[in-house]
Write a protein that holds these residues in place. Structure first.
Motif, PDB file in Angstrom:
ATOM      1  N   LYS A  83      -9.606 -11.705  15.423  1.00 42.67           N
ATOM      2  CA  LYS A  83      -8.206 -11.847  15.786  1.00 42.67           C
ATOM      3  C   LYS A  83      -8.030 -12.456  17.187  1.00 42.67           C
ATOM      4  O   LYS A  83      -7.311 -13.427  17.367  1.00 42.67           O
ATOM      5  CB  LYS A  83      -7.550 -10.460  15.724  1.00 42.67           C
ATOM      6  CG  LYS A  83      -6.074 -10.518  16.013  1.00 42.67           C
ATOM      7  CD  LYS A  83      -5.383  -9.200  15.730  1.00 42.67           C
ATOM      8  CE  LYS A  83      -3.901  -9.336  16.028  1.00 42.67           C
ATOM      9  NZ  LYS A  83      -3.368  -8.253  16.820  1.00 42.67           N
ATOM     10  N   TYR A 138     -17.285  -2.191  14.364  1.00 38.86           N
ATOM     11  CA  TYR A 138     -15.851  -2.313  14.045  1.00 38.86           C
ATOM     12  C   TYR A 138     -15.587  -3.244  12.869  1.00 38.86           C
ATOM     13  O   TYR A 138     -14.479  -3.727  12.702  1.00 38.86           O
ATOM     14  CB  TYR A 138     -15.067  -2.731  15.292  1.00 38.86           C
ATOM     15  CG  TYR A 138     -15.248  -1.720  16.401  1.00 38.86           C
ATOM     16  CD1 TYR A 138     -14.746  -0.425  16.266  1.00 38.86           C
ATOM     17  CD2 TYR A 138     -15.962  -2.033  17.549  1.00 38.86           C
ATOM     18  CE1 TYR A 138     -14.941   0.527  17.244  1.00 38.86           C
ATOM     19  CE2 TYR A 138     -16.160  -1.086  18.541  1.00 38.86           C
ATOM     20  CZ  TYR A 138     -15.648   0.197  18.385  1.00 38.86           C
ATOM     21  OH  TYR A 138     -15.856   1.136  19.359  1.00 38.86           O
ATOM     22  N   LYS A 147     -12.739  -2.227  10.861  1.00 42.40           N
ATOM     23  CA  LYS A 147     -11.485  -2.363  11.608  1.00 42.40           C
ATOM     24  C   LYS A 147     -10.993  -3.808  11.557  1.00 42.40           C
ATOM     25  O   LYS A 147      -9.799  -4.068  11.483  1.00 42.40           O
ATOM     26  CB  LYS A 147     -11.684  -1.964  13.065  1.00 42.40           C
ATOM     27  CG  LYS A 147     -12.163  -0.563  13.242  1.00 42.40           C
ATOM     28  CD  LYS A 147     -11.054   0.433  12.984  1.00 42.40           C
ATOM     29  CE  LYS A 147     -11.612   1.802  12.789  1.00 42.40           C
ATOM     30  NZ  LYS A 147     -10.601   2.774  12.416  1.00 42.40           N
ATOM     31  N   GLU A 148     -11.940  -4.751  11.605  1.00 42.64           N
ATOM     32  CA  GLU A 148     -11.547  -6.163  11.521  1.00 42.64           C
ATOM     33  C   GLU A 148     -10.872  -6.431  10.189  1.00 42.64           C
ATOM     34  O   GLU A 148      -9.864  -7.117  10.114  1.00 42.64           O
ATOM     35  CB  GLU A 148     -12.767  -7.070  11.684  1.00 42.64           C
ATOM     36  CG  GLU A 148     -13.140  -7.290  13.140  1.00 42.64           C
ATOM     37  CD  GLU A 148     -14.590  -7.698  13.316  1.00 42.64           C
ATOM     38  OE1 GLU A 148     -15.140  -8.362  12.409  1.00 42.64           O
ATOM     39  OE2 GLU A 148     -15.172  -7.340  14.352  1.00 42.64           O
ATOM     40  N   GLU A 182      -9.288  -4.252   8.371  1.00 42.00           N
ATOM     41  CA  GLU A 182      -7.982  -3.602   8.441  1.00 42.00           C
ATOM     42  C   GLU A 182      -6.989  -4.529   9.137  1.00 42.00           C
ATOM     43  O   GLU A 182      -5.854  -4.701   8.702  1.00 42.00           O
ATOM     44  CB  GLU A 182      -8.138  -2.321   9.265  1.00 42.00           C
ATOM     45  CG  GLU A 182      -7.177  -1.214   8.922  1.00 42.00           C
ATOM     46  CD  GLU A 182      -7.474   0.015   9.784  1.00 42.00           C
ATOM     47  OE1 GLU A 182      -6.599   0.408  10.538  1.00 42.00           O
ATOM     48  OE2 GLU A 182      -8.601   0.564   9.717  1.00 42.00           O
ATOM     49  N   CYS A 183      -7.455  -5.124  10.215  1.00 38.28           N
ATOM     50  CA  CYS A 183      -6.636  -6.013  11.021  1.00 38.28           C
ATOM     51  C   CYS A 183      -6.202  -7.231  10.200  1.00 38.28           C
ATOM     52  O   CYS A 183      -5.044  -7.624  10.198  1.00 38.28           O
ATOM     53  CB  CYS A 183      -7.481  -6.473  12.198  1.00 38.28           C
ATOM     54  SG  CYS A 183      -6.598  -6.588  13.709  1.00 38.28           S
ATOM     55  N   GLU A 228      -3.698  -6.308   7.545  1.00 40.01           N
ATOM     56  CA  GLU A 228      -2.379  -6.108   8.122  1.00 40.01           C
ATOM     57  C   GLU A 228      -1.715  -7.457   8.396  1.00 40.01           C
ATOM     58  O   GLU A 228      -0.527  -7.658   8.158  1.00 40.01           O
ATOM     59  CB  GLU A 228      -2.520  -5.274   9.405  1.00 40.01           C
ATOM     60  CG  GLU A 228      -1.447  -5.612  10.377  1.00 40.01           C
ATOM     61  CD  GLU A 228      -0.771  -4.455  11.029  1.00 40.01           C
ATOM     62  OE1 GLU A 228      -0.699  -3.374  10.441  1.00 40.01           O
ATOM     63  OE2 GLU A 228      -0.283  -4.678  12.136  1.00 40.01           O
TER      64      GLU A 228
END
Ligand code: FES
Lengths: 477, 284
Positions: B68, B259, B262-263, B265-266, B269
C-alpha cells in the motif's frame, strides 16, 4: 474545623468491562466536590514531609490550600512553579512511593491523594482557562539545543525558555513527547494532554524540530558550533530481549515495538492506519516483566481482544516494580498473572510463528543485592505453555547513536552518559545530560527533575561562562 | 524540505524520486537509508538512498510498488512533498581496496547496490556488475552502472536480454573465470541466499544487505532483528549489510512475512472501498 480524615475519595474510573473495549482513559478524575473534600483533609503540616518526597519539590500544602479555598487557578500556578507537566505527573508519577508515602496521615488513615489533586488542578486549568504561557525573561541571546522531546527534554526546554534563552528541541521521531507519546498508552495518559503542554512550550518560544537524529544528521560537535550549550535527554531506548532460543519467532515483540506500533502509529486502527500489528483477538498473549511497561503492554493486549492476557514474572506480586494502582487496574481488567516463572525457550511452528513458551517454575530464596528475594529454579518444574503472542518488557539499554558519533563523550560500561550529579554536566564543556540516558530506565518525574536541574546549571553556565565551577543550589538527583 | 524535485518511471513498477533534503544529502554515505512516511495515517518504511547531490541538496530513492505505502508513494509527482523523512540511518558500507569485486543486483536490488558499487569502484577496485530480473523491462540502472563498471552482465529469466537464467549462474561463470575477492549481493532473499551458498565453498568474502521490516529505524524497537552468526542483530543499527555466510536467511524470510495476512486485509478493504465508490457513482 472538623476533618473527616478517613474519607479519601476513590478515583472515579471507567468500568472494567467497558474500558477493556476501548483505549480511552481509565481514570476520569475528581469532581470539584471530591477535590475539595480531599483537599480539606490535608493537615497543612508546618514541616511538610510530602514535599521532601517529591523529586521536584512541588509546594504541595500550598497548592492544596488553594484548592480548599476554591482558588484553582492559583493552585495551578503554584504547581507549575516546580512542575512543568502537572497533568502528566498527576497521572503517571508513583506518588505512593514518593510524596504520599511520607504523608503523616498514612499512619492514621490514608495519605492525602496528592496525585489525584495534582491531576484535578492541572485538568481544571487546561479545561477552564487554558494553560497560561509563562512569563519570559528578557532575551539573553544565548542558544541552547535540547536533544530529545521526552520528559527530561521538555522540562529542560520549558525552564530555559522562561530564563530568556533561545531553545531548539530536536526529536528523532515524527511526533513529539518521547516516551509520553510512544510509550505510555492513551488509556493511562491521553495524548491530547501531552500535545497541549507542548503547544504551550511552542507559544513560549521553544522551537521543535522533528525527524532529526542528533549524532547522524549533525554531531554533538557540530551542534556546539551553532549553540552555546546542549542538553542530551534522549532517554533509554534499546530494548533488552530475554536472549533465549526462539526469540526471533513471529508474534514476539519488545514492549517498545508493541507500544510504539499502538501508541505512536495507532496500529489498533488498522487498516485505516497503515501500521499493522499481529492479531491478538482471541489469542493467548504473554507479557514478560513486572514493571509499568509490562502492565501497559498486557492491558493493551487485552484491549486488542486477547482471550488470555497474562503477566509472566520471575518473582511474586510483592516484588513487582509496577505501581500498585496499575496492578489493581490490571486485576480488574481480568489480566492474568503467572508468578514465579522464567521463560527458557520459545517454540514455533514450521512457518516461524510462536506456538508456546517453555517455562521454569521458580521459588523465592534469600534476598539479593536489590533487597528482593531472589527467584531460584524448582528442580524439574519445567513446562510448556501455549501462547500465540509474546511481549518482552524487561527494560532498555542506552541507545548508542550519540555516544558512537561523539567518542569523546564519557559513558559507563552500559553506555549511560556520565554526569556530575548536581549540575548534570558531562565531560564536554557546554554539554549536559539527564533522564534515562544517564540513569537507565527510571520514572517520568525523575527525568523531569534532571531536565530541570540541568536547566538551572545551563543558565548559570551561560551567564558566567564558567565551566569548571557551576554553582547551583540544588539537591542531588 | 522533503519536496519532490523530479520523478521518473524506470519500469512500470519502479519509480525514481529526487527529493530535496540538503542535510541528508550532505551526510549520507553509500549503504545508508532513510525512513519515510507519506500521510498522517501512514506507516514508516525504510528506503535506501540510491544517490545524493550536495550541490542541488537532493537525495534519490528508487521505489518499487510492493504494498500500500509504496504504491501510494508512487502516485506522488514533482512538486509534492513527503511528509516525514529521517536519516541517514544504518551503518555505511564498509569500503576498502578488495581487489576484484562482483556486485549482484536482483530486480530493484540494483537500486540499493548502485551507490555501493560506485563507491567501491571509486577507491580503485575492479568492479563487475551483474543485474538480473524477470525480463528486459525489469532491468534498471543498466546505463547508470555502465558509466563506471568495468564489466556489466545482464541475466533475465526469459532471456529477453543478456543471458537467460539466474544471476547466480552468471556469477558462477565469473567466479570460475577470474579470481574474485569480494561479492556484494542485493535483491530478493532467495537470491541473496543462493549467492551466499554459491560463494561459500570458494571462500569469497560476501556481503548482503538485509531488507527487514522496520518501525523506527534507530534501534529503539528491535522489530528489525535478524539472526547473524547465531546472534540477534538489529538490522537498522548493526546493518543493513552483513556477512552473507553468517545470515540465517530462513528466519529473515519468515520475519518478512509477519504481516502477510494484514496486507491481504488491506487490499481487500481497498477493493471493497473501490466497489463501494463505483456503486455510489452508479446510483447518482
Ligand atoms: S527498526 Fe526498530 S530497532 Fe530497527
Amino acid at each position: 474545623m472538623y476533618k473527616n480524615i478517613n474519607a479519601r475519595p476513590a478515583m472515579p474510573s471507567q468500568k472494567a468491562e467497558d474500558r477493556i473495549k476501548n483505549f480511552d482513559e481509565v481514570n476520569l478524575g475528581y469532581t470539584v466536590e471530591m477535590a475539595k473534600l480531599e483537599a480539606e483533609r490535608c493537615l497543612q503540616c508546618k514541616k511538610p514531609l510530602c514535599v521532601e518526597g517529591c523529586p521536584v519539590s512541588v509546594k504541595i500544602p500550598e497548592f492544596i490550600a488553594a484548592v480548599v479555598e476554591d482558588r484553582f487557578e492559583d493552585a495551578a500556578n503554584i504547581l507549575r512553579q516546580d512542575n512543568a507537566l502537572p497533568a502528566v505527573c498527576g497521572r503517571v508519577c508513583p506518588q505512593e512511593e514518593q510524596c504520599e508515602n511520607l504523608c503523616v496521615l498514612s499512619h492514621r488513615s490514608k495519605p492525602i491523594a496528592i496525585g489525584n489533586l495534582e491531576r484535578f488542578v492541572a485538568d481544571w486549568q487546561r479545561e477552564n482557562i487554558g494553560i497560561q504561557v509563562p512569563e519570559i525573561q528578557t532575551s539573553t541571546g544565548k542558544k541552547v539545543a535540547v536533544v530529545g522531546s521526552g520528559p527530561a527534554g521538555l522540562s529542560c526546554a520549558g525552564d530555559l525558555v522562561q530564563m530568556g534563552h533561545e531553545v531548539t528541541v530536536f526529536e528523532a521521531l515524527h511526533e513529539l513527547g518521547g516516551v509520553l507519546t510512544y510509550g505510555i498508552p492513551e488509556f493511562r495518559l491521553p495524548k491530547e494532554i501531552v500535545k497541549k503542554e507542548i503547544e504551550v512550550l511552542e507559544k513560549a518560544g521553544v522551537k521543535f524540530v522533528r525527524n532529526y537524529i542528533v549524532g547522524v544528521i549533525e554531531t554533538l560537535d557540530e551542534l556546539l558550533e551553532r549553540f552555546d550549550s546542549v542538553f542530551i535527554g534522549v532517554g533509554a531506548g534499546l530494548p533488552y530481549f530475554l536472549n533465549i532460543p526462539g526469540e526471533h519467532l513471529n508474534g514476539i515483540y519488545s514492549a517498545n515495538e508493541f507500544l510504539t506500533r499502538i501508541n505512536l502509529m495507532k496500529a489498533y486502527k488498522f487498516p485505516e492506519n497503515d501500521t499493522p500489528i499481529v492479531t491478538m483477538k482471541d489469542k493467548s498473549v504473554a507479557v514478560f516483566g513486572g514493571g509499568n511497561t509490562a502492565l501497559d503492554s498486557v492491558r493493551t493486549a487485552k484491549r486488542l481482544g486477547a482471550k488470555h492476557a497474562t503477566i509472566f514474572y520471575r518473582r511474586t506480586e510483592a516484588e513487582m516494580p509496577a505501581r500498585i494502582e496499575e496492578i489493581h487496574h490490571a486485576q480488574e481488567e481480568d489480566i492474568e498473572f503467572n508468578f514465579l516463572v522464567a521463560p527458557i525457550k520459545f517454540n514455533g511452528d514450521e512457518n516461524g510463528w510462536l506456538k508456546s513458551v517453555t517455562i521454569q517454575r521458580m521459588q523465592l530464596g534469600e534476598p539479593d543485592s536489590s533487597g528482593r528475594r531472589r527467584p531460584l529454579p524448582i528442580p524439574d518444574a519445567i513446562e510448556d505453555i501455549q501462547i500465540e503472542a509474546a511481549i518482552v518488557a524487561i527494560g532498555n539499554g542506552s541507545n548508542p547513536i550519540i555516544s558512537q558519533t561523539s567518542p569523546n563523550l564519557n559513558v559507563n560500561q552500559w553506555g549511560n552518559i556520565l554526569v556530575e550529579k548536581k549540575t548534570m554536566k558531562t565531560n564536554i564543556p557546554g554539554v549536559f545530560a539527564g533522564g534515562d540516558i544517564v540513569t537507565g530506565g527510571a520514572t517520568v518525574i525523575l527525568a523531569m527533575g534532571a531536565g530541570r536541574a540541568a536547566a538551572r546549571a545551563i543558565d548559570k553556565y551561560l551567564k558566567n561562562k564558567q565551566w569548571e565551577t557551576i554553582e547551583v543550589e540544588q539537591a542531588e538527583w | 524540505m522533503n519536496k519532490i524535485i523530479k520523478t521518473k518511471f524506470l519500469n512500470e513498477r519502479v519509480k525514481l524520486f529526487e527529493i530535496e533534503s540538503p542535510l541528508i544529502a550532505r551526510k549520507r554515505k553509500p549503504g545508508q537509508f532513510i525512513m519515510l512516511r507519506i500521510s498522517e495515517e501512514g506507516e514508516r518504511i525504510p528506503m535506501t538512498i540510491a544517490d545524493s547531490n550536495v550541490e542541488t541538496g537532493t537525495i534519490t530513492i528508487i521505489v518499487q510498488s510492493v504494498g500500500k505505502t509504496t504504491s501510494e508513494l508512487q502516485k506522488l509527482e514533482a512538486g509534492d512533498t513527503i511528509l516525514d523523512i529521517v536519516g541517514p540511518l544504518g551503518k555505511p558500507t564498509h569500503i576498502e581496496k578488495f581487489g576484484n569485486c562482483v556486485i549482484v543486483g536482483g530486480g530493484v536490488g540494483a537500486a540499493i547496490a548502485y551507490p555501493t558499487a560506485k563507491a567501491i569502484k571509486e577507491i580503485g577496485n575492479y568492479v563487475t556488475i551483474i543485474l538480473g530480473a524477470k525480463s528486459k523491462e525489469y532491468i534498471i540502472l543498466k546505463d547508470e552502472v555502465s558509466t563506471f563498471a568495468d564489466e556489466v552482465y545482464i541475466t533475465t529469466d526469459d532471456g529477453s536480454e543478456g543471458m537467460k537464467g539466474l544471476v547466480t549462474e552468471k556469477l558462477k561463470q565469473v567466479i570460475e573465470e577470474q579470481k574474485i575477492d569480494f561479492v556484494l549481493a542485493i535483491g530478493p532473499v532467495p537470491m541473496m541466499e543462493a549467492v551466499a551458498s554459491l560463494t561459500k565453498p570458494y571462500g569469497i568474502k560476501t556481503v548482503v544487505s538485509l531488507n527487514s521490516i522496520m518501525l523506527d529505524g534507530t534501534g529503539m524497537c528491535g522489530g528489525c532483528r535478524a539472526v547473524v552468526g547465531g546472534k540477534n542483530v538489529f538490522v537498522c543499527v548493526d546493518g543493513p549489510e552483513f556477512d552473507a555466510h553468517e545470515v540465517d536467511f530462513t528466519i529473515l524470510m519468515q520475519r518478512n512475512n509477519i504481516y502477510r495476512d494484514k496486507e491481504l486485509e488491506c487490499n481487500l478493504e481497498k477493493q471493497a472501498n473501490e466497489m463501494q465508490k463505483k456503486m455510489e457513482q452508479n446510483n447518482v
